[in-house]
Design a protein around this motif. Structure first.
Motif, mmCIF file in Angstrom:
data_model
loop_
_atom_site.group_PDB
_atom_site.id
_atom_site.type_symbol
_atom_site.label_atom_id
_atom_site.label_comp_id
_atom_site.label_asym_id
_atom_site.label_seq_id
_atom_site.Cartn_x
_atom_site.Cartn_y
_atom_site.Cartn_z
ATOM 1 N N MET A 1 14.132 3.384 -5.864
ATOM 2 C CA MET A 1 13.153 2.317 -5.684
ATOM 3 C C MET A 1 11.769 2.860 -6.055
ATOM 4 N N ALA A 2 11.053 2.155 -6.908
ATOM 5 C CA ALA A 2 9.706 2.559 -7.319
ATOM 6 C C ALA A 2 8.742 2.467 -6.141
ATOM 7 N N HIS A 3 7.649 3.233 -6.209
ATOM 8 C CA HIS A 3 6.728 3.276 -5.064
ATOM 9 C C HIS A 3 6.145 1.899 -4.732
ATOM 10 N N LYS A 4 5.862 1.077 -5.733
ATOM 11 C CA LYS A 4 5.316 -0.268 -5.476
ATOM 12 C C LYS A 4 6.359 -1.138 -4.762
ATOM 13 N N GLU A 5 7.611 -1.001 -5.145
ATOM 14 C CA GLU A 5 8.687 -1.748 -4.486
ATOM 15 C C GLU A 5 8.830 -1.324 -3.022
ATOM 16 N N VAL A 6 8.685 -0.022 -2.758
ATOM 17 C CA VAL A 6 8.742 0.487 -1.383
ATOM 18 C C VAL A 6 7.594 -0.105 -0.573
ATOM 19 N N VAL A 10 8.217 -2.511 2.651
ATOM 20 C CA VAL A 10 7.755 -2.081 3.975
ATOM 21 C C VAL A 10 6.793 -3.111 4.555
ATOM 22 N N GLU A 11 5.852 -3.585 3.746
ATOM 23 C CA GLU A 11 4.901 -4.587 4.229
ATOM 24 C C GLU A 11 5.623 -5.870 4.648
ATOM 25 N N LYS A 12 6.553 -6.319 3.838
ATOM 26 C CA LYS A 12 7.304 -7.546 4.138
ATOM 27 C C LYS A 12 8.123 -7.397 5.417
ATOM 28 N N LEU A 13 8.681 -6.219 5.640
ATOM 29 C CA LEU A 13 9.475 -5.959 6.837
ATOM 30 C C LEU A 13 8.605 -5.893 8.094
ATOM 31 N N LEU A 14 7.492 -5.159 8.027
ATOM 32 C CA LEU A 14 6.692 -4.888 9.224
ATOM 33 C C LEU A 14 5.705 -5.998 9.577
ATOM 34 N N GLU A 15 5.218 -6.728 8.579
ATOM 35 C CA GLU A 15 4.164 -7.708 8.810
ATOM 36 C C GLU A 15 4.492 -8.703 9.930
ATOM 37 N N PRO A 16 5.626 -9.402 9.895
ATOM 38 C CA PRO A 16 5.886 -10.382 10.964
ATOM 39 C C PRO A 16 6.099 -9.735 12.337
ATOM 40 N N GLY A 22 -0.210 -8.889 17.554
ATOM 41 C CA GLY A 22 -1.634 -9.023 17.272
ATOM 42 C C GLY A 22 -2.169 -7.974 16.311
ATOM 43 N N ILE A 23 -1.273 -7.301 15.595
ATOM 44 C CA ILE A 23 -1.656 -6.249 14.652
ATOM 45 C C ILE A 23 -1.464 -6.765 13.231
ATOM 46 N N GLU A 24 -2.481 -6.559 12.393
ATOM 47 C CA GLU A 24 -2.409 -6.953 10.988
ATOM 48 C C GLU A 24 -2.074 -5.730 10.135
ATOM 49 N N VAL A 25 -1.116 -5.882 9.231
ATOM 50 C CA VAL A 25 -0.843 -4.850 8.244
ATOM 51 C C VAL A 25 -1.834 -5.085 7.109
ATOM 52 N N VAL A 26 -2.815 -4.200 6.995
ATOM 53 C CA VAL A 26 -3.872 -4.343 5.999
ATOM 54 C C VAL A 26 -3.384 -3.878 4.636
ATOM 55 N N ARG A 39 1.826 5.508 4.075
ATOM 56 C CA ARG A 39 0.645 5.205 4.891
ATOM 57 C C ARG A 39 0.613 3.720 5.179
ATOM 58 N N ILE A 40 0.491 3.400 6.443
ATOM 59 C CA ILE A 40 0.371 2.007 6.862
ATOM 60 C C ILE A 40 -1.000 1.854 7.510
ATOM 61 N N PHE A 41 -1.812 0.990 6.924
ATOM 62 C CA PHE A 41 -3.146 0.728 7.456
ATOM 63 C C PHE A 41 -3.082 -0.543 8.284
ATOM 64 N N ILE A 42 -3.541 -0.438 9.540
ATOM 65 C CA ILE A 42 -3.464 -1.568 10.469
ATOM 66 C C ILE A 42 -4.845 -1.917 11.003
ATOM 67 N N ASP A 43 -4.961 -3.143 11.487
ATOM 68 C CA ASP A 43 -6.205 -3.580 12.107
ATOM 69 C C ASP A 43 -5.863 -4.661 13.121
ATOM 70 N N LYS A 44 -6.801 -4.935 13.997
ATOM 71 C CA LYS A 44 -6.681 -6.041 14.944
ATOM 72 C C LYS A 44 -8.083 -6.475 15.330
ATOM 73 N N GLU A 45 -8.170 -7.613 15.953
ATOM 74 C CA GLU A 45 -9.457 -8.115 16.435
ATOM 75 C C GLU A 45 -10.086 -7.051 17.324
#
Length: 157
Positions: A1-6, A10-16, A22-26, A39-45
């Motif tokens: 799997m190419a890095h962009k596909e990974v 990962v984003e599609k799996l973790l986002e919901p 209350g955590i956003e996958v940035v 690397r997973i960058f996260i944020d929240k209010e």
């Protein structure tokens, strides 16, 4: 799997799952430095702290191990995007409308003597997804994303 596909998987799996907390996958980066790093960058209010990063790292790690999306050995890093975060998604540009941003272009801005990097006011998105910006002198411009290398929130001391 190419890095962009990974990154996308990962984003599609973790986002919901993380949004329910209350955590956003940035952003997600899958890069090879010395070893593979996810690397997973996260944020929240109100922003994230070290404890948030630790909790999400444990939760994301368990989910990723269970789903076994990534065939390579990798290090998992969970982090805040920082004060000068990169803006990539439509929701980022909408959220930060009215803020100053640092823009880097692939080629010089037409009519501006070779300028490839500048600070401008983000005026939002046009209907086609282009960025609407106001330059320092008050000039309004619209730039297609294909012309833009990177947009970051402007941070000054």
């Amino acid at each position: 799997m190419a890095h962009k596909e990974v990154e996308d998987a990962v984003e599609k799996l973790l986002e919901p799952i993380l949004e329910a907390d209350g955590i956003e996958v940035v952003d997600v980066e899958y890069v090879r430095e010395r070893n593979w790093i996810l690397r997973i960058f996260i944020d929240k209010e109100g922003g994230v702290d070290l404890n948030d990063c630790q909790v999400i790292s444990e939760k994301a790690g368990a989910i990723l191990d269970e789903k076994d999306l990534i065939p390579d050995n990798y290090m998992l890093e969970v982090s805040s995007p920082g004060l000068d975060r990169v803006l990539k998604k439509d929701k980022d540009f909408i959220r930060y409308t009215g803020e100053e941003v640092d823009v880097k272009l692939f080629a010089p801005l037409e009519g501006h003597k070779g300028v490839k990097a500048f600070t401008a006011l983000l005026d939002g998105l046009s209907e086609d997804g282009s960025l609407k910006l106001t330059l320092e002198g008050g000039e309004s411009i619209v730039l297609g994303r294909d012309k833009i290398s990177q947009v970051r929130l402007h941070f000054s001391f």
